[in-house]
Design a protein around this motif. Structure first.
Motif, short mmCIF file in Angstrom:
data_model
loop_
_atom_site.label_atom_id
_atom_site.label_comp_id
_atom_site.label_asym_id
_atom_site.label_seq_id
_atom_site.Cartn_x
_atom_site.Cartn_y
_atom_site.Cartn_z
N TYR A 8 0.86 -1.18 0.00
CA TYR A 8 0.00 0.00 0.00
C TYR A 8 0.90 1.23 0.00
N SER A 9 0.67 2.12 -0.96
CA SER A 9 1.54 3.27 -1.15
C SER A 9 0.71 4.48 -1.53
N ARG A 10 1.42 5.57 -1.81
CA ARG A 10 0.78 6.77 -2.37
C ARG A 10 1.81 7.52 -3.19
N GLN A 11 1.34 8.31 -4.12
CA GLN A 11 2.21 9.12 -4.97
C GLN A 11 2.96 10.14 -4.13
N GLY A 12 4.21 10.40 -4.48
CA GLY A 12 4.99 11.43 -3.81
C GLY A 12 5.53 11.03 -2.46
N CYS A 13 5.49 9.76 -2.14
CA CYS A 13 5.94 9.26 -0.84
C CYS A 13 7.36 8.72 -0.99
N HIS A 14 8.34 9.41 -0.39
CA HIS A 14 9.73 8.97 -0.53
C HIS A 14 9.99 7.64 0.17
N LEU A 15 9.29 7.38 1.29
CA LEU A 15 9.45 6.08 1.94
C LEU A 15 8.88 4.96 1.07
N CYS A 16 7.84 5.27 0.31
CA CYS A 16 7.27 4.28 -0.61
C CYS A 16 8.28 3.95 -1.70
N ASP A 17 8.98 4.96 -2.19
CA ASP A 17 10.01 4.73 -3.21
C ASP A 17 11.11 3.82 -2.66
N GLU A 33 0.59 -3.68 -5.91
CA GLU A 33 0.71 -2.33 -5.32
C GLU A 33 -0.64 -1.64 -5.43
N ILE A 34 -1.06 -1.04 -4.33
CA ILE A 34 -2.34 -0.33 -4.27
C ILE A 34 -2.09 1.07 -3.74
N ASP A 35 -2.56 2.06 -4.48
CA ASP A 35 -2.46 3.47 -4.07
C ASP A 35 -3.60 3.74 -3.09
N VAL A 50 1.84 4.81 5.57
CA VAL A 50 2.40 4.36 4.30
C VAL A 50 3.91 4.56 4.29
N PRO A 51 4.61 3.67 3.63
CA PRO A 51 4.11 2.48 2.97
C PRO A 51 3.78 1.38 3.97
N VAL A 52 2.86 0.52 3.58
CA VAL A 52 2.46 -0.62 4.40
C VAL A 52 2.58 -1.86 3.53
N THR A 53 3.19 -2.91 4.07
CA THR A 53 3.27 -4.17 3.34
C THR A 53 2.50 -5.24 4.11
N PHE A 54 1.83 -6.08 3.34
CA PHE A 54 1.15 -7.26 3.86
C PHE A 54 1.80 -8.47 3.21
N VAL A 55 1.99 -9.52 3.97
CA VAL A 55 2.47 -10.80 3.45
C VAL A 55 1.41 -11.83 3.79
N ASP A 56 0.93 -12.50 2.77
CA ASP A 56 -0.11 -13.53 2.93
C ASP A 56 -1.32 -12.99 3.69
N ASP A 61 4.88 -4.86 7.68
CA ASP A 61 5.69 -3.68 8.02
C ASP A 61 4.92 -2.42 7.65
N PHE A 62 5.33 -1.31 8.24
CA PHE A 62 4.91 -0.01 7.76
C PHE A 62 6.07 0.96 7.93
N TRP A 63 6.04 2.04 7.17
CA TRP A 63 7.08 3.06 7.04
C TRP A 63 8.34 2.53 6.37
N ARG A 64 8.96 1.52 6.92
CA ARG A 64 10.19 0.97 6.36
C ARG A 64 10.01 -0.53 6.13
N VAL A 65 10.57 -1.02 5.04
CA VAL A 65 10.52 -2.45 4.75
C VAL A 65 11.93 -3.00 4.92
N SER A 66 12.04 -3.95 5.82
CA SER A 66 13.33 -4.60 6.08
C SER A 66 13.49 -5.77 5.12
N GLU A 67 14.57 -5.76 4.35
CA GLU A 67 14.82 -6.85 3.42
C GLU A 67 14.92 -8.18 4.16
N GLU A 68 15.60 -8.19 5.29
CA GLU A 68 15.79 -9.42 6.05
C GLU A 68 14.47 -9.95 6.60
N ARG A 69 13.66 -9.07 7.18
CA ARG A 69 12.36 -9.50 7.72
C ARG A 69 11.44 -9.99 6.61
N LEU A 70 11.47 -9.32 5.47
CA LEU A 70 10.62 -9.73 4.36
C LEU A 70 11.04 -11.10 3.84
#
Length: 79
Positions: A8-17, A33-35, A50-56, A61-70
């Motif tokens: 879940y993201s939004r336009q103009g969000c640097h954390l989403c990028d 990806e859903i705006d 935002v950003p928010v990630t869902f797995v299954d 996560d929200f704000w930051r996505v950890s590569e290791e946790r993902l």
């Protein structure tokens, strides 16, 4: 088969990028990806997280996505 990750993201969000780069490193383009600004209920629910990630289907996560946790979450079998 539907992607296991929803982003879940939004336009103009640097954390989403930044999060998008992590997602692309881990799962390539195999995520949905859903705006949040395209839906009033999503905007109300996630506007400050935002950003928010869902797995299954579960919030991961929200704000930051950890590569290791993902990677660890994706290593588990979907329920």
């Amino acid at each position: 088969m539907e992607p296991r990750v929803t982003f879940y993201s939004r336009q103009g969000c640097h954390l989403c990028d930044e999060a998008r780069l992590v997602l692309e490193t881990v799962v390539g383009d195999d995520y949905t990806e859903i705006d949040i600004d395209s839906d009033e209920a999503l905007r109300e629910r996630f506007t400050d997280e935002v950003p928010v990630t869902f797995v299954d289907g579960r919030q991961h996560d929200f704000w930051r996505v950890s590569e290791e946790r993902l990677r660890a979450a994706l290593a588990l079998s979907p329920e």
